[in-house]
Design a protein around this motif. Structure first.
Motif, PDB file in Angstrom:
ATOM      1  N   SER A  12       0.811  -1.221   0.000  1.00 10.05           N
ATOM      2  CA  SER A  12       0.000   0.000   0.000  1.00 10.05           C
ATOM      3  C   SER A  12       0.842   1.267   0.000  1.00 10.05           C
ATOM      4  CB  SER A  12      -0.941   0.009   1.206  1.00 10.05           C
ATOM      5  OG  SER A  12      -0.188  -0.034   2.409  1.00 10.05           O
ATOM      6  N   ASN A  13       2.079   1.191   0.481  1.00 11.98           N
ATOM      7  CA  ASN A  13       2.960   2.359   0.497  1.00 11.98           C
ATOM      8  C   ASN A  13       4.307   1.998  -0.135  1.00 11.98           C
ATOM      9  OD1 ASN A  13       1.365   4.395   2.099  1.00 11.98           O
ATOM     10  ND2 ASN A  13       1.409   2.700   3.567  1.00 11.98           N
ATOM     11  N   PRO A  14       4.324   1.784  -1.458  1.00 14.57           N
ATOM     12  CA  PRO A  14       5.563   1.349  -2.106  1.00 14.57           C
ATOM     13  C   PRO A  14       6.567   2.487  -2.211  1.00 14.57           C
ATOM     14  CG  PRO A  14       3.915   1.836  -3.738  1.00 14.57           C
ATOM     15  CD  PRO A  14       3.235   1.989  -2.405  1.00 14.57           C
ATOM     16  N   PRO A  15       7.853   2.181  -2.379  1.00 14.54           N
ATOM     17  CA  PRO A  15       8.831   3.239  -2.671  1.00 14.54           C
ATOM     18  C   PRO A  15       8.429   3.984  -3.939  1.00 14.54           C
ATOM     19  CG  PRO A  15       9.912   1.132  -2.211  1.00 14.54           C
ATOM     20  CD  PRO A  15       8.452   0.855  -2.332  1.00 14.54           C
ATOM     21  N   SER A  16       8.736   5.277  -3.987  1.00 12.80           N
ATOM     22  CA  SER A  16       8.286   6.099  -5.109  1.00 12.80           C
ATOM     23  C   SER A  16       8.825   5.612  -6.442  1.00 12.80           C
ATOM     24  CB  SER A  16       8.718   7.553  -4.884  1.00 12.80           C
ATOM     25  OG  SER A  16      10.137   7.639  -4.774  1.00 12.80           O
ATOM     26  N   LYS A  18       8.923   2.706  -7.482  1.00 10.95           N
ATOM     27  CA  LYS A  18       8.146   1.548  -7.931  1.00 10.95           C
ATOM     28  C   LYS A  18       6.799   1.949  -8.529  1.00 10.95           C
ATOM     29  CE  LYS A  18      11.158  -1.502  -6.484  1.00 10.95           C
ATOM     30  NZ  LYS A  18      11.936  -2.315  -7.446  1.00 10.95           N
ATOM     31  N   VAL A  19       6.456   3.209  -8.457  1.00 10.71           N
ATOM     32  CA  VAL A  19       5.193   3.710  -8.975  1.00 10.71           C
ATOM     33  C   VAL A  19       5.393   4.184 -10.403  1.00 10.71           C
ATOM     34  CG1 VAL A  19       3.448   5.515  -8.752  1.00 10.71           C
ATOM     35  CG2 VAL A  19       4.315   4.363  -6.715  1.00 10.71           C
ATOM     36  N   SER A  20       4.515   3.762 -11.323  1.00 10.14           N
ATOM     37  CA  SER A  20       4.620   4.200 -12.716  1.00 10.14           C
ATOM     38  C   SER A  20       3.339   4.908 -13.139  1.00 10.14           C
ATOM     39  CB  SER A  20       4.894   3.016 -13.637  1.00 10.14           C
ATOM     40  OG  SER A  20       3.899   2.032 -13.512  1.00 10.14           O
ATOM     41  N   PRO A 149       3.924  12.216  -6.399  1.00 12.37           N
ATOM     42  CA  PRO A 149       4.383  13.447  -7.080  1.00 12.37           C
ATOM     43  C   PRO A 149       4.650  13.253  -8.566  1.00 12.37           C
ATOM     44  CG  PRO A 149       5.509  13.158  -4.983  1.00 12.37           C
ATOM     45  CD  PRO A 149       4.731  11.905  -5.210  1.00 12.37           C
ATOM     46  N   GLN A 150       5.289  12.129  -8.958  1.00 13.19           N
ATOM     47  CA  GLN A 150       5.607  11.957 -10.379  1.00 13.19           C
ATOM     48  C   GLN A 150       4.368  11.729 -11.227  1.00 13.19           C
ATOM     49  OE1 GLN A 150       6.214   9.866  -7.898  1.00 13.19           O
ATOM     50  NE2 GLN A 150       6.871   7.839  -8.589  1.00 13.19           N
ATOM     51  N   VAL A 151       3.271  11.301 -10.583  1.00 17.22           N
ATOM     52  CA  VAL A 151       2.016  11.111 -11.320  1.00 17.22           C
ATOM     53  C   VAL A 151       1.349  12.462 -11.581  1.00 17.22           C
ATOM     54  CG1 VAL A 151      -0.277  10.060 -11.219  1.00 17.22           C
ATOM     55  CG2 VAL A 151       1.715   8.807 -10.370  1.00 17.22           C
ATOM     56  N   LEU A 152       1.488  13.396 -10.649  1.00 17.45           N
ATOM     57  CA  LEU A 152       0.882  14.723 -10.794  1.00 17.45           C
ATOM     58  C   LEU A 152       1.399  15.450 -12.026  1.00 17.45           C
ATOM     59  CD1 LEU A 152       0.962  15.927  -7.074  1.00 17.45           C
ATOM     60  CD2 LEU A 152      -1.078  15.358  -8.407  1.00 17.45           C
ATOM     61  N   THR A 153       2.646  15.219 -12.400  1.00 17.61           N
ATOM     62  CA  THR A 153       3.261  15.947 -13.511  1.00 17.61           C
ATOM     63  C   THR A 153       3.386  15.109 -14.784  1.00 17.61           C
ATOM     64  OG1 THR A 153       5.463  15.304 -12.692  1.00 17.61           O
ATOM     65  CG2 THR A 153       4.578  17.413 -11.943  1.00 17.61           C
TER      66      THR A 153
END
Length: 306
Positions: A12-16, A18-20, A149-153
């Motif tokens: 539920s709280n992966p390292p940033s 790991k998020v795409s 944050p990387q998803v917002l941009t």
């Protein structure tokens, strides 16, 4: 979450790292939320749903209908006002106006809420997802939907082709799902038409620039999954013949005959019969110099590859 979509591991709280981000998937994921009982009722209220009631076998039934973008969405409620079915149609590159249906049965009370314990999804009349619910919790504290944050941009990548020459007359055409272009003496052959019509238009423009003056005669389709076949119709409209495994022909002929009112494509605007060449175990394209030798990969669990 709202207008943002992303992929992340089950933690539920992966390292940033790991998020795409997945900006291309926002609309379909919003629709998937609408195709849940709670999402449907919220969307129905927000979009002025029309209600129609009737009685069958002494039981009142209600149908709610509303527009959500291009989609007309209809939901059936039973006498307890529990949703039993939601249906709509979406534009799909292979199947045209593809019906989506979700069925909800065996409602049970989980704490303060009533939820179906059996959920079944179909696409184009085919079963695609089935879920048996054994436990449900509302407002779980560690279900973090904070947008990373990387998803917002993040923005959708432009559709472009980057060719890489692999040998004389052979190029990989990079960009999302990839294709391979092979040059023969008098014509061209393309391996894979992935994605959708937009991708096929981009490929056609890149091919004309890369090898001007030669017609694209064949498009080789390894298997029927839409990420490998979504662009085939555009190449048929452009005059190319399709080469695929014999098990795929009847499916394409059926799928390509379906209505396409939501997003008309080149082939629906300018109809023509598709030339489909099939292989059983082997198919060879050759001009005596350049050769493509196709083989059936028997027993593959993913699909019938060539």
């Amino acid at each position: 979450s709202g207008k943002y979509a992303w992929n992340q591991p089950s933690d539920s709280n992966p390292p940033s790292d790991k998020v795409s981000p997945a900006p291309d998937n926002v609309e379909i994921r919003q629709l998937q939320i609408v195709l849940t009982p709670q999402g449907f009722l919220n969307a129905a209220a927000a979009n002025g749903a029309a209600a129609q009631e009737d009685v069958k076998d002494g039981q009142k039934r209600t149908t709610l209908t509303f527009m959500w973008g291009k989609c007309k969405i209809k939901g059936a409620l039973d006498s307890r006002n529990l949703i039993t079915k939601i249906e709509t149609k979406v534009a799909e590159p292979v199947m045209g106006d593809m019906p989506l249906q979700v069925f909800f049965t065996d409602y049970k009370r989980y704490g303060a809420v009533m939820l179906p314990s059996h959920i079944l999804h179909t696409q184009g009349g085919k079963r695609t997802f089935e879920l048996n619910v054994s436990k449900a919790e509302a407002n779980v504290s560690d279900a973090d939907l904070t947008v990373p944050p990387q998803v917002l941009t993040a923005k959708a990548r432009p559709d472009e082709v980057t060719p890489l020459k692999m040998a004389d007359g052979v190029w990989i055409l990079y960009g999302g799902h990839n294709s391979v272009l092979v040059e023969f003496k008098d014509y061209l052959a393309l391996i894979e038409a992935p994605g959708d019509e937009e991708r096929s238009h981009t490929l056609l423009a890149a091919i004309k620039k890369l090898v001007p003056g030669k017609p694209l005669k064949y498009v080789i389709n390894t298997h029927h999954h839409s990420d490998h076949s979504g662009g085939l119709r555009t190449f048929v409209a452009a005059g190319a013949s399709i080469v695929t495994h014999e098990t795929n022909k009847a499916y394409y002929e059926w799928a390509w005959s379906q209505p396409r009112t939501l997003e008309p494509d080149d082939l629906s605007k300018h109809p023509r019969a598709a030339d489909i060449f099939t292989l059983n175990k082997r198919y060879v394209l050759t001009d005596g110099d350049q050769t493509i030798d196709l083989h059936w990969n028997f027993g593959d669990m993913h699909d019938q590859y060539v």
